[in-house]
Design a protein around this motif. Structure first.
Motif, PDB file in Angstrom:
ATOM      1  N   ARG A 223      36.130  48.443  51.001  1.00  0.00           N
ATOM      2  CA  ARG A 223      35.600  50.004  50.816  1.00  0.00           C
ATOM      3  C   ARG A 223      36.318  50.861  51.858  1.00  0.00           C
TER       4      ARG A 223
ATOM      5  N   ASP B 168      32.343  44.749  42.842  1.00  0.00           N
ATOM      6  CA  ASP B 168      31.227  45.362  42.262  1.00  0.00           C
ATOM      7  C   ASP B 168      31.813  46.840  41.679  1.00  0.00           C
ATOM      8  N   HIS B 169      33.196  46.978  41.597  1.00  0.00           N
ATOM      9  CA  HIS B 169      33.634  48.105  40.645  1.00  0.00           C
ATOM     10  C   HIS B 169      35.322  47.726  40.276  1.00  0.00           C
ATOM     11  N   ASP B 170      35.624  48.368  39.498  1.00  0.00           N
ATOM     12  CA  ASP B 170      37.052  48.217  38.955  1.00  0.00           C
ATOM     13  C   ASP B 170      37.967  49.072  39.907  1.00  0.00           C
ATOM     14  N   PRO B 171      38.886  48.387  40.904  1.00  0.00           N
ATOM     15  CA  PRO B 171      39.688  49.176  41.723  1.00  0.00           C
ATOM     16  C   PRO B 171      40.985  49.583  41.164  1.00  0.00           C
TER      17      PRO B 171
END
Length: 736
Positions: free
Chosen positions: A331, A380-383
């Protein structure tokens, strides 16, 4: 001036309440960071022993120090210092609830008239007028230092106190000038390079010091006195409890180590300590400035975030069981990505760029970290749309030449950089495919295929031996510096471990760069490396001689294991390099002992120690052995390049990569920065053809020139036409 780069210890309390990090060097407290890990508040705190009629003994310089961890995996340290006149034992740790560092010590003099003194100095920030110091008139007196908006208070059993100027009117100078007596009684000093000192008010036995840090005088004094009132024993127990509550390494890592997991637990702790408390996921490279004693401008410091080091640290923590820390690092990388898709060379914790060159491997490694997190099921997300895609666009737009390679002192066509970029483009293509962007995926693979196909032509000699850097994409190099960079091709699965070119190159590496040290072998970075002390031990000053790197021992050990050879011996070698302080350095001194400069054969030189990258490499080696697998291998890349049939990809031309030669039998893809058409001729413009460039959906347009049937020796040309007009220049290529 910075403290020595060679730290014996480095620690901090876990959690966010205590925002101090401390280091130990030369047996005493070295730099302390507060409130951020890139801000040095305290320069040092050291002790002196003196008696009337004799010059003082500098505990740091004159004592013999041995260091140990007070408890396995808990970064609190005990230093036992011996001298023929005294013994001094010091325990260093911090308060997990306060911004305070404590020293619990025991002084044992051999002569009855010996007295113990301490001296503390604040770090002088470059570009400022310096610091202020004062004596707080209490019983016992306390010492106060002010560095801009940071206040530092030192409390302990002081009988007399003094403030002065470092190496001008400090305690050490006073004791030296006055034949062992403390005569100065100044209660204020500054601005300037201020130092505060005191006589310890006990003749022998145990005592405690507390150092409080805050943004006001009152708060700093309260923090220090509160910590001292708690008592070192209670604070140390709280410190240990806090660390025991943190994640632990998998038991399997300890089982494959050579020291029952001691260095593995220490490495895990060190890596966690490298994360700032206020900037989640911002892991610095090292808590030191290499050759800090001669560093006066703050330029060459390692208390910065490098994408390369950050990705290595994050991957090691991920593989060692702490996926949350790895995700925080990811992040942080996302928050620092530029609008053009790239990252700066390095930056301070608030994101301010420090050095601003471009290193393509530092653009590729975050993509590989995204892949590793995805494979582990931790994302926890699509990077892809917000990070991976822009980074991949940067790579194909700017590559394959890199302004700087991973060693940051030269650029060109680097095997290690190309390996990371090729693997990253294959990963990005997988992300794009999953997102339904099949045109983009195809172009990313096409670029990766071309670069992978040309690695040897760009980066190896006619004999087949890889070199550190190539420079001409049109001609095979005939000379170059020997280096082990090519092992990164094996790391990601682009070449087989027993590839003849790899094995042949390793022979050259061992002949030119291998160094036998007491703990085992290590390797220098490349022939003609100048980053390291001079032969006489004088500090690196822009020139010198490169020394042995533990990181390279770790890389070589993983290659040993990939060939089916035992790597346990090199595991023990790395553990030997770490020594009793369990700290792996950037470099090891590989020359004869030079006691006057503190240089010992096979031990850390003046470079940064501990280095996060080295500890990450050690943990990754243990993970590789414990799993009997290779977590860094990019499986889609391995299947494509080492398990499938050989590819003959089209050559790629771009404005950043204006090749002038193309292999016979290959197509040419011309990559344009905006919509247009390519006009080409095979007969010197007596006739020409036009082909529209196809949108790759990656901000680039590609036209394929069908030159694959031209015989060797043929020259052909092309130019581009855009909506705004012609390119204004013809480009020619020769078929070879």
């Amino acid at each position: 001036m910075w403290g020595p780069g060679r730290k014996m210890g480095f620690g901090a309390a876990p959690g966010s309440r205590s925002k101090v990090w401390y280091t130990v060097a030369d047996g005493n407290l070295s730099e302390v960071f507060f409130p951020f890990l890139d801000h040095v508040a305290l320069h040092e705190l050291r002790f002196f022993v003196s008696a009337a009629g004799a010059p003082p003994v500098d505990d740091s310089a004159d004592g013999q120090h041995s260091i140990s961890w007070i408890s396995p995996g808990v970064p609190a340290f005990r230093v036992e210092t011996t001298h023929h006149e005294y013994r001094l034992t010091k325990d260093f740790f911090s308060d997990p609830e306060e911004n305070a560092v404590l020293i619990a010590a025991t002084f044992t003099p051999e002569l009855p008239d010996l007295r113990l003194y301490m001296q503390a100095s604040a770090h002088w920030e470059p570009g400022t007028d310096g610091n202020f110091g004062s004596v707080i008139d209490t019983h016992p007196p306390a010492l106060l230092l002010q560095q801009q908006d940071i206040w530092i208070c030192v409390v302990g059993p002081f009988s007399r106190a003094n403030v002065g100027y470092f190496r001008s009117s400090d305690v050490h100078i006073d004791l030296t000038d006055a034949d062992g007596h403390l005569t100065y009684t100044y209660d204020r000093a500054g601005p300037g390079n201020v130092s505060a000192g005191a006589e310890i008010g006990i003749r022998a036995g145990a005592f405690q010091l507390a150092i409080g840090f805050a943004h006001s005088r009152a708060d700093a004094e309260e923090v220090a006195r509160t910590a001292l009132q708690k008592g070192a024993g209670a604070v140390r127990q709280a410190f240990e409890r806090a660390w025991r509550a943190q994640p632990e390494i998998p038991p399997a890592l300890g089982k494959v180590s050579g020291d029952d997991g001691m260095l593995a637990r220490a490495s895990f702790a060190f890596l966690h300590c490298l994360e700032d408390k206020s900037h989640a996921g911002a892991f610095i490279a090292a808590p030191a400035a290499p050759g800090g004693e001669t560093n006066h401008d703050g330029n060459h410091v390692y208390q910065l975030v490098w994408p390369r080091d950050l990705c290595r640290i994050a991957t090691a923590l991920l593989d060692a069981g702490d996926s949350d820390a790895a995700l925080r690092a990811f992040r942080h990388l996302q928050s620092q990505q530029r609008t053009d898709g790239g990252w700066h060379q390095n930056w301070t914790l608030d994101g301010t760029p420090h050095w601003q060159s471009t290193e393509l491997d530092q653009i590729a490694l975050p993509i590989l970290l995204a892949w590793r997190l995805g494979v582990a099921g931790c994302l926890d997300h699509d990077p892809y749309p917000i990070m991976v895609r822009p980074a991949a666009q940067f790579i194909i737009r700017e590559g394959p030449l890199t302004t700087l390679d991973r060693w940051e002192d030269a650029g060109g066509l680097s095997p290690s950089t190309l390996a990371a970029c090729i693997a990253a483009l294959i990963v990005a293509a997988e992300f794009a495919h999953d997102a339904g962007e099949h045109v983009a995926a195809n172009h990313l693979r096409a670029v990766a295929d071309y670069w992978n196909d040309r690695v040897e032509a760009w980066c190896s000699l006619p004999s087949g031996q890889y070199i550190r850097l190539g420079s001409d994409p049109d001609r095979r190099p005939t000379e170059g510096s020997t280096a082990p960079e090519f092992l990164e091709l094996v790391r990601y699965g682009l070449r087989r471990p027993k590839d003849d070119r790899v094995l042949r190159s390793l022979q050259g590496v061992d002949t030119s760069l291998k160094v036998s040290l007491p703990a085992g072998p290590s390797w220098r970075r490349y022939v003609s490396d100048q980053y390291g002390e001079h032969e006489d031990g004088a500090p690196w000053d822009g020139s010198g001689r490169g020394r042995a790197w533990p990181v390279l021992t770790g890389e070589r050990a993983r290659h040993f294991f990939s060939m089916g050879l035992p790597a346990a011996e090199l595991v023990r070698t790395l553990e030997g390099f770490a020594g009793p302080g369990l700290a792996l350095a950037e470099q090891l001194w590989d020359g004869p002992d030079i006691p006057s400069r503190g240089l010992q054969f096979g031990r850390p030189n003046g470079s940064a120690c501990p280095l996060g990258w080295a500890h990450a490499e050690y943990l990754e080696l243990l993970v590789t052995i414990a799993l009997a697998g290779f977590p860094d291998i990019i499986m889609p890349a391995r299947r494509r390049y080492t398990e499938g049939t050989a590819l003959e990809p089209a050559f790629m031309w771009s404005h950043r990569h204006q090749i002038a030669r193309i292999a016979a039998g290959r197509h040419l893809r011309v990559q344009l920065p905006r919509p247009g058409a390519v006009h080409y001729t095979f007969d010197n413009w007596k006739s020409h053809e036009e082909i529209d460039a196809v949108d790759t959906t990656l901000g680039l347009w590609v036209a394929e020139v069908p030159c694959h049937k031209l015989p060797s020796g043929t020259e052909f040309s092309f130019t581009a036409h855009y909506m705004t007009g012609w390119e204004g220049k013809n480009f020619s290529l020769t078929v070879v």
